[in-house]
Structure formats: C-alpha cells, structure tokens
Design an enzyme around this catalytic site. Structure first.
Site, PDB file in Angstrom:
ATOM      1  N   GLU A 107      -0.108   0.958 -10.591  1.00 14.76           N
ATOM      2  CA  GLU A 107       0.390  -0.379 -10.249  1.00 14.76           C
ATOM      3  C   GLU A 107       0.339  -0.621  -8.739  1.00 14.76           C
ATOM      4  O   GLU A 107       0.795   0.198  -7.955  1.00 14.76           O
ATOM      5  CB  GLU A 107       1.830  -0.530 -10.749  1.00 14.76           C
ATOM      6  CG  GLU A 107       2.460  -1.877 -10.475  1.00 14.76           C
ATOM      7  CD  GLU A 107       3.901  -1.939 -10.940  1.00 14.76           C
ATOM      8  OE1 GLU A 107       4.459  -3.053 -10.970  1.00 14.76           O
ATOM      9  OE2 GLU A 107       4.476  -0.874 -11.278  1.00 14.76           O
ATOM     10  N   LYS A 113       0.856  -9.844 -14.640  1.00 16.96           N
ATOM     11  CA  LYS A 113       2.051  -9.368 -15.330  1.00 16.96           C
ATOM     12  C   LYS A 113       2.873 -10.530 -15.871  1.00 16.96           C
ATOM     13  O   LYS A 113       3.154 -11.495 -15.163  1.00 16.96           O
ATOM     14  CB  LYS A 113       2.896  -8.506 -14.398  1.00 16.96           C
ATOM     15  CG  LYS A 113       4.045  -7.808 -15.112  1.00 16.96           C
ATOM     16  CD  LYS A 113       4.776  -6.843 -14.203  1.00 16.96           C
ATOM     17  CE  LYS A 113       5.864  -6.109 -14.980  1.00 16.96           C
ATOM     18  NZ  LYS A 113       6.633  -5.179 -14.129  1.00 16.96           N
ATOM     19  N   CYS A 150       3.849  -1.638 -15.845  1.00 16.70           N
ATOM     20  CA  CYS A 150       5.212  -1.107 -15.746  1.00 16.70           C
ATOM     21  C   CYS A 150       5.989  -1.313 -17.044  1.00 16.70           C
ATOM     22  O   CYS A 150       5.599  -0.833 -18.099  1.00 16.70           O
ATOM     23  CB  CYS A 150       5.913  -1.722 -14.543  1.00 16.70           C
ATOM     24  SG  CYS A 150       7.418  -0.840 -14.049  1.00 16.70           S
TER      25      CYS A 150
END
Length: 547
Positions: A294, A364, A418
């Site tokens: 990430e 995301k 994540c």
C-alpha cells in the site's frame, strides 16, 4: 490537618477497594469469560474456543439476574476481552495519531468501553426474553447465542472480528466450510457450541444426561472437522499459474509521514523499493510480476501524471527489470487542480515497465474511519482543521478488477487495500466480477509488534476461503504471504525486516462461484427461524405450566 487528610484518604481508598472487591466477586464469571475470549483469539491458541462465553451466559441464566445486571456483566466481559485483544489501539493512536501516551491510553479505554456493546446487549435481551416468556436455562443459553450471532454481523464496529477466524488461524479444518456459510456463519456455530457447553454445565447434576450431551457435542465437533477436511479437498484443482514476487521494504512510520508531506523521503522510498526489486529479480529471475504494498510508491501514478519527477524515477528503475508491477500509490482525476482539489485517492495500480497503466487504477472504497476519513467532516469541514492528522481521502467505487493480458491469456486481479480485506461482501463482489487472483496491499507499520499484524493477516486470508480464490498479501513491514484456494498458506515474511519472496500462485481459470459468493450470509434466516422456534417453544411450555 495532615493527620486528618491522611485519615480521610485512607478511608476513601479502603471503601473504593471494598467496592471494587465486591463488584469483582459479583462479576467473577463475566471477568472469567472476558479473559477466556481474549486469550482464545488470534494470536493465542484457541484453547477455550467452545466454552469462552459459557461462564457469562450461565451467570445471566440465574434466577436472580435482572436485565440491568446482565447488561453490566456483558459489558465487563467485552471490556476485558477488548483490552486483551485490541491493546494495540493505544500504540496506533500514539504512532498514527501522534497523540501523547496518556491520551492514547485514554483512547484505548474509551474503545474498550463502547466498541463491542453488542455483547452486553445480547445477554440483556436474552435475559429480558427469559423473564418475559419464562424460558428455561437451556433455552436462554441458545437464545443468547443466536442473538449474539445476529448482532455481531450487524453492529457497527471499526474492526470486524469474531471467533470464526480462530479456525483458520489454528488450522482446524472446519474453516473450509466458510465457502458455504462464510466465517460469520462459522462464528455462529462456535457460539452455539458455547451454549451447548453451558447446557451440559446446567445438567451436571443429571450425570447420565450431561455425559450424553457432552459426547454428542464432541461427536458433532469431530463431524464438522471431518466434513471440512473432506470439503477442502475439492479445491485442489488448478489449471493456471503465475509467479509473483512480493517486496517488503520495511519503511518506518516517520518516513511514511514525511513522504506524504512531500519531503525528500519520496525519492528515498522509491529507490529503496527499486533496489530491493532489482535484488529480488536476480534471486527470482522467473518472476512474472512484482507486487509492492500500500502506497509503496508515495506519489501519483496516474497515466496523465507520469511526467512527474518521482514517476520518472520509478520508470527508470522498472525498465531494466522488464516486469509489470502492482503497487499502491496515490491517484487523482485529470481534471483536478492539484493545489486546490482534495480528491486524492489511496489506489492500486497495475503498470508496465514504462509506467503505463495497464488498466484503470482501483481506488480504495472502504475507508478507515479516523484514519483515512473523518466522519461528519463533509457536513462540518471545520473538523478537519481541528484534527489535521486525520487523512481525507476520496472514496472509490469498488469492488473493481484489473485485467492483465499475458501471452498465456488474461489474468484478472481483484484488488483489496488494507482493511477492505476484512469485508466479506467486498471480496464477494470481486469474485462476481471474475477475479482470478486476489491481491491485498496494506501497511501495518502503525501497529508495531502487537497482536494486530497476525489478527489482520488471518482475517484477510479468510476471504480467500470464502470465495475460493488465491490471495497474495503484500505489506510494508509484514506479514507478507499468499494463500491458495485450497487453504494452503505459503511462506510468510518476518515482521519489521526487509524481505522479498516469490510465490507460485496456482489458480483455476474461470473458477466457479462458491455457494457463499452466490448467496452471501443466507444463514441469518435460519438463525432467525431457530430463535423464533426456541422463544415460541419456551412461551408455550410456560403457558402449559400455568394452565
């Protein structure tokens, strides 16, 4: 005056001690349950898995237990188990939020006090139903277990967790049944075992009946383990393969912060990943694709921004490697004015050695509250000024799949960033959109050497079992690993060390959708029906006794 002050102080301390001593005795079973649950969850062995909630639930079945007393008993349990399992909240608040330790510990205590209130709500509701419908002790136990199972999947929490995850952590083959009912469904099964153990305890004076139920419980557990073992064998079929090399650069928290603020660390981090990738390619020359974690590239990587300084540094380092790269980076729309627009996205890119985007980046979607966005900040923008350390990312439109064309055919990568790996519905969406391989990129550096990295790891790997797709996990500081669709976990990286490793990812092309992907958490209907049946039977029995 000093003697009087000392006397008053000693008297107050004695009274407080007696008060807490008395309360500790009153709630001893609730305290025990909190310890059992907390020490049976990841990374501990699940030694009390099928009886950890039993002491609490037995306590609230007593005739003297009121709704209020049951609620507070449940609250004590959830406070203790949260303090054990989520102690890392204080560390994260200090590292990520840059808060003083005193404030960080206060944040932990507040988290423990309010985050898992569904536990006391379930036991309080069960007690109310016991009193209202004259339920027996056994009926009350199973009612609480079913209520708990329903509430833990609907109650709003920041970090979704439950006892189902302990099955994959401890490699109990029952976890293979997650492609039928999901890990939430397996958690419900574990909770029912807890209720069953409580029933055995209540019947201990009837030795023959208690032993017969205990034997039946053991046989049922063994049958589920055997079924899971047999069921998992069906996913040993593969007809595709790709070799992915994961690079873990072990970038520290301050370096990440400085990079986000645009300091020279952006170049330092980029070159470090490139150097490690170059060394990895020499070690694993058969690599098909590189994977970085990430925001490993701490700048924008959109096609229209490839002329930026750090993008050019990346491209110059990738060209000699001659391999495509999947990496976390930042994204911005072409129309956005970088100096005025705040729509920066935490994104995942698939690029060729020239930096060209091989598919549109995935942005995301499931943002972490207080980490990547501030709740209510859209309605009250001044909150962002009060809490400047909280990021304010734009929200993507996932789940989305990135397509990678190779001479052997196309590979569809389902990206998770994540904590998106914790949401079953998100990964179901990736499978429905045709993902062949799941790729999870994350940064767990904010959690130090606490329980969180192991918890986060197995809660993410669980998604691979639910949808039966292999998953590659690339982290900044560990644990990086991969799991195949059959549940085989490949090599795991060490924590807080520079590392690279190659994973041979075997997968099934055009793999069928699992029952769980097609139907989701269908078992809630069964739970509701059984709950209604238990309450209804209890009410009928109570009426017949009165008549």
């Amino acid at each position: 005056m000093d003697s009087l002050t000392l006397y008053v102080t000693n008297t107050m301390m004695k009274r407080w001690f007696q008060f807490f001593k008395h309360k500790a005795y009153d709630f001893r079973w609730a305290i025990l349950s909190g310890i059992l649950v907390g020490t049976s969850y990841i990374p501990f062995p699940p030694w009390a898995l099928i009886f950890c909630y039993t002491p609490l639930w037995i306590y609230v079945t007593e005739e003297s237990s009121s709704v209020k007393k049951s609620f507070w008993a449940g609250w004590v349990t959830q406070f203790i188990l949260t303090l054990i399992g989520f102690h890392w909240i204080a560390y994260t608040a200090h590292e990520f939020g840059q808060l003083p330790w005193a404030v960080s510990y206060l944040a932990l205590l507040l988290f423990c006090a309010f985050m898992h209130l569904y536990i006391p709500v379930a036991v309080a509701a069960g007690t109310w139903l016991r009193l209202r419908f004259k339920l027996s002790g056994g009926q009350t136990l199973f009612t609480i277990a079913l209520l708990h199972a329903l509430l833990e999947r609907t109650w709003p929490v920041i970090f979704e967790w439950h006892l189902g995850y302990t099955l994959i952590w401890s490699k109990i083959p029952m976890y293979h049944l997650a492609d039928l009912v999901g890990f939430h469904g397996l958690s419900a099964v574990v909770l029912l075992f807890n209720a069953w153990m409580g029933y055995v305890w209540l019947k201990q004076s009837f030795v023959k009946k208690a032993l017969s139920h205990l034997s039946l419980l053991a046989l049922t557990f063994a049958a589920l383990v055997g079924w899971g073992f047999w069921h998992g064998k069906a996913w040993n079929k593969f007809d595709g393969e790709t070799k992915a090399t994961v690079v873990q650069a072990n970038i520290g928290n301050l370096e990440k912060i400085y990079a986000e603020q645009g300091r020279a660390y952006q170049e330092v981090i980029t070159r470090k990943f490139l150097d490690l990738s170059f060394a990895a390619m020499q070690k694993y020359p058969q690599t098909d694709i590189l994977i970085w974690p990430e925001t490993a590239f701490p700048d924008y990587l959109d096609q229209h921004l490839l002329d930026r300084k750090h993008a050019q540094i990346l491209i110059s380092g990738l060209q000699p490697l001659s391999r495509p790269l999947i990496t976390g980076a930042y994204s911005k729309d072409p129309k956005a004015d970088e100096k005025q627009d705040t729509s920066t996205y935490n994104a995942l890119f698939l690029v060729d050695p020239l930096g060209n985007n091989l598919d549109k980046p995935y942005r995301k979607t499931e943002l972490l509250a207080f980490g990547e966005y501030l709740p209510l900040s859209e309605q009250f923008p001044f909150l962002l000024k009060l809490l400047p350390f909280v990021s304010n990312f734009g929200r993507g439109h996932g789940p989305e799949v990135m397509k990678w064309d190779t001479p052997q055919g196309s590979v569809r990568w389902g990206g998770q960033i994540c904590y998106e790996g914790l949401y079953p519905s998100f990964t179901r969406g990736l499978a429905e959109k045709g993902a062949d391989i799941l790729v999870n990129v994350t940064n767990d550096s904010w959690f130090g050497k606490t329980f969180e990295p192991q918890q986060h790891l197995y809660m993410t790997l669980a998604r691979a079992i639910e949808v039966r797709r292999p998953l590659v996990r690339s982290t900044n500081t560990g644990v990086s690993t991969a799991v195949l669709a059959n549940g085989d976990v490949l090599q795991k990286s060490p924590l807080h060390e520079e590392w690279s490793g190659q994973f041979v990812i075997k997968y099934l092309k055009n793999a069928p959708l699992t029952f769980f992907v097609q139907w989701g958490h269908w078992d809630w209907i069964v739970i509701l029906l059984v709950l209604g049946a238990v309450i209804g039977r209890g009410a009928l029995n109570a009426r017949s006794r009165r008549s």
